[in-house]
Enzyme design. Sequence first.
Site, mmCIF file in Angstrom:
data_model
loop_
_atom_site.group_PDB
_atom_site.id
_atom_site.type_symbol
_atom_site.label_atom_id
_atom_site.label_comp_id
_atom_site.label_asym_id
_atom_site.label_seq_id
_atom_site.Cartn_x
_atom_site.Cartn_y
_atom_site.Cartn_z
ATOM 1 N N ARG A 46 0.853 -1.195 0.000
ATOM 2 C CA ARG A 46 0.000 0.000 0.000
ATOM 3 C C ARG A 46 0.889 1.247 0.000
ATOM 4 O O ARG A 46 0.611 2.235 -0.655
ATOM 5 C CB ARG A 46 -0.946 0.010 1.212
ATOM 6 C CG ARG A 46 -1.685 1.345 1.347
ATOM 7 C CD ARG A 46 -2.903 1.349 2.262
ATOM 8 N NE ARG A 46 -2.861 0.422 3.352
ATOM 9 C CZ ARG A 46 -2.112 0.564 4.454
ATOM 10 N NH1 ARG A 46 -1.352 1.622 4.624
ATOM 11 N NH2 ARG A 46 -2.137 -0.364 5.388
ATOM 12 N N TYR A 98 -16.300 17.180 -15.235
ATOM 13 C CA TYR A 98 -16.596 15.753 -15.343
ATOM 14 C C TYR A 98 -17.646 15.406 -14.273
ATOM 15 O O TYR A 98 -17.496 15.798 -13.106
ATOM 16 C CB TYR A 98 -15.308 14.952 -15.113
ATOM 17 C CG TYR A 98 -15.518 13.468 -15.074
ATOM 18 C CD1 TYR A 98 -15.788 12.758 -16.242
ATOM 19 C CD2 TYR A 98 -15.472 12.763 -13.885
ATOM 20 C CE1 TYR A 98 -16.000 11.395 -16.213
ATOM 21 C CE2 TYR A 98 -15.680 11.401 -13.842
ATOM 22 C CZ TYR A 98 -15.952 10.719 -15.011
ATOM 23 O OH TYR A 98 -16.157 9.362 -14.967
ATOM 24 N N ASP A 170 -7.097 19.263 -13.769
ATOM 25 C CA ASP A 170 -7.409 17.937 -14.308
ATOM 26 C C ASP A 170 -6.968 17.945 -15.771
ATOM 27 O O ASP A 170 -7.582 18.595 -16.617
ATOM 28 C CB ASP A 170 -8.921 17.690 -14.177
ATOM 29 C CG ASP A 170 -9.340 16.306 -14.678
ATOM 30 O OD1 ASP A 170 -8.614 15.727 -15.501
ATOM 31 O OD2 ASP A 170 -10.421 15.829 -14.264
ATOM 32 N N LYS A 195 -7.948 7.001 -19.124
ATOM 33 C CA LYS A 195 -8.225 7.549 -20.443
ATOM 34 C C LYS A 195 -6.976 7.508 -21.325
ATOM 35 O O LYS A 195 -6.499 6.447 -21.626
ATOM 36 C CB LYS A 195 -8.801 8.965 -20.295
ATOM 37 C CG LYS A 195 -9.842 9.091 -19.160
ATOM 38 C CD LYS A 195 -11.127 8.329 -19.428
ATOM 39 C CE LYS A 195 -12.037 8.208 -18.212
ATOM 40 N NZ LYS A 195 -12.383 9.458 -17.536
HETATM 41 C C1 LIG Z 1 -12.869 9.851 -16.271
HETATM 42 C C2 LIG Z 1 -12.546 11.156 -15.738
HETATM 43 C C3 LIG Z 1 -12.358 11.354 -14.363
HETATM 44 C C4 LIG Z 1 -12.541 10.247 -13.351
HETATM 45 O O1 LIG Z 1 -11.597 9.228 -13.505
HETATM 46 P P1 LIG Z 1 -11.870 7.680 -13.177
HETATM 47 O O2 LIG Z 1 -10.609 7.025 -13.575
HETATM 48 O O3 LIG Z 1 -13.064 7.257 -13.975
HETATM 49 O O4 LIG Z 1 -12.148 7.611 -11.713
HETATM 50 C C5 LIG Z 1 -12.018 12.632 -13.932
HETATM 51 N N1 LIG Z 1 -11.878 13.660 -14.799
HETATM 52 C C6 LIG Z 1 -12.054 13.499 -16.124
HETATM 53 C C7 LIG Z 1 -11.882 14.681 -17.030
HETATM 54 C C8 LIG Z 1 -12.400 12.260 -16.635
HETATM 55 O O5 LIG Z 1 -12.598 12.133 -17.949
#
Ligand SMILES: *Cc1c(COP(=O)(O)O)cnc(C)c1O
Length: 379
Positions: A46, A98, A170, A195
């Site tokens: 962890r 998001y 982000d 992504k």
């Molecule tokens: C998918 C996404 C998230 C969340 O991420 P997860 O891996 O699904 O928890 C946050 N911000 C953006 C812009 C995203 O596309």
Amino acid sequence: MKFNTKTIHGNQEHDKAYGAVMPPIYQTSTYAQTTPGGHKGFEYSRTHNPTRKALEDALASIENGRYGLAFASGLAAIDAVLKLLKPGDEVISTNDLYGGTYRLFSKIFENFGIKFHFVGMHNVSEIVPKINENTKLIWVETPTNPMMNIIDIVAVSEIAKENDLLLAVDNTFATPYLQQPIDLGADIVMHSATKYLGGHSDVVMGALIVKDRKLADKLYFIQNASGAVCGPMDSFLVLRGIKTLHVRMQRHCENGRAVAEYLAQHPKIEKVYWPGFESHPNHDIAKKQMRDFGGMISFVTKDSNYRDAIKIVENLRVFTLAESLGGVESLAGHPASMTHASIPKKERERSGVVDALIRLSVGIEDADDLIADLKQAIG
Ligand SMILES: *Cc1c(COP(=O)(O)O)cnc(C)c1O
């Protein structure tokens, strides 16, 4: 080292045991000690894991940070950032976020006494009136999801610095191939590595990258104390994904442009949201802070409603109807019923997420096949 080399070699060493070129998947929870505390830097997975460490070092390299942290999901990474705060603190955030981030902020952290202000940050002057002595963090998503608004990271970072606030960006949509927020003044870069970084729709993961040692230490403490870490197999997959990020992104951008231009001239299309168009309200900022414009596109067809949009996404054959984005395969989504269903309709529509909106994640297939598919689906 330039970006295209960093994706492959940045902060990476070959395996010390056998010279393996790819870091082995250290599928272990614990590490042998010769005497209590006598270990080789790893005690419990962890806290640390060598495969995760290799990934975290790569993340720091590609984002021009010093410290990387990998989490079980993008939302787990955001959750860790919010745990820097305490009850009474306030956050100023982009409004067309998001959906899952909005849900985490408004349904979880509001309950713990943190207050959020959601503002249209593509107009940075909306930020300052929300700042008070409780404000601690500015949360930026750019390009925004799914409206493809562009926020001027340098302008926001100036406001953050003047007011002694943390700035988190982000960077999931842009990836470090297109923009590197730390170089633009951000303190924290966040990714849903699910992504583009992973890039193959086969893993769920999140990441944070920072430059400041003290901030990194606080976040490492939270990562270990809250425990939302990713496993070694997933770390290996995302590390592998990062090695082809630059070539994939180049094609995502080329195909994105081809698809956006096709949609823009289509007689049945009302509006196409893509920051590469000169007519995009923040095109100049996009040009200034991004290397190219990416493969994320949203559009609305003329005189259409919820049903019409659903019909188009159901008709697509090369594009897969699915949540998520950033993989090699093209995906289409209907934000109002899928990714953004958790945002109340009124609030959703205020930021442009109308029932007829369709979002595309343009993959790296042949652009001709993608355009032919849209042609038959739209009619
Ligand atoms: C998918 C996404 C998230 C969340 O991420 P997860 O891996 O699904 O928890 C946050 N911000 C953006 C812009 C995203 O596309």
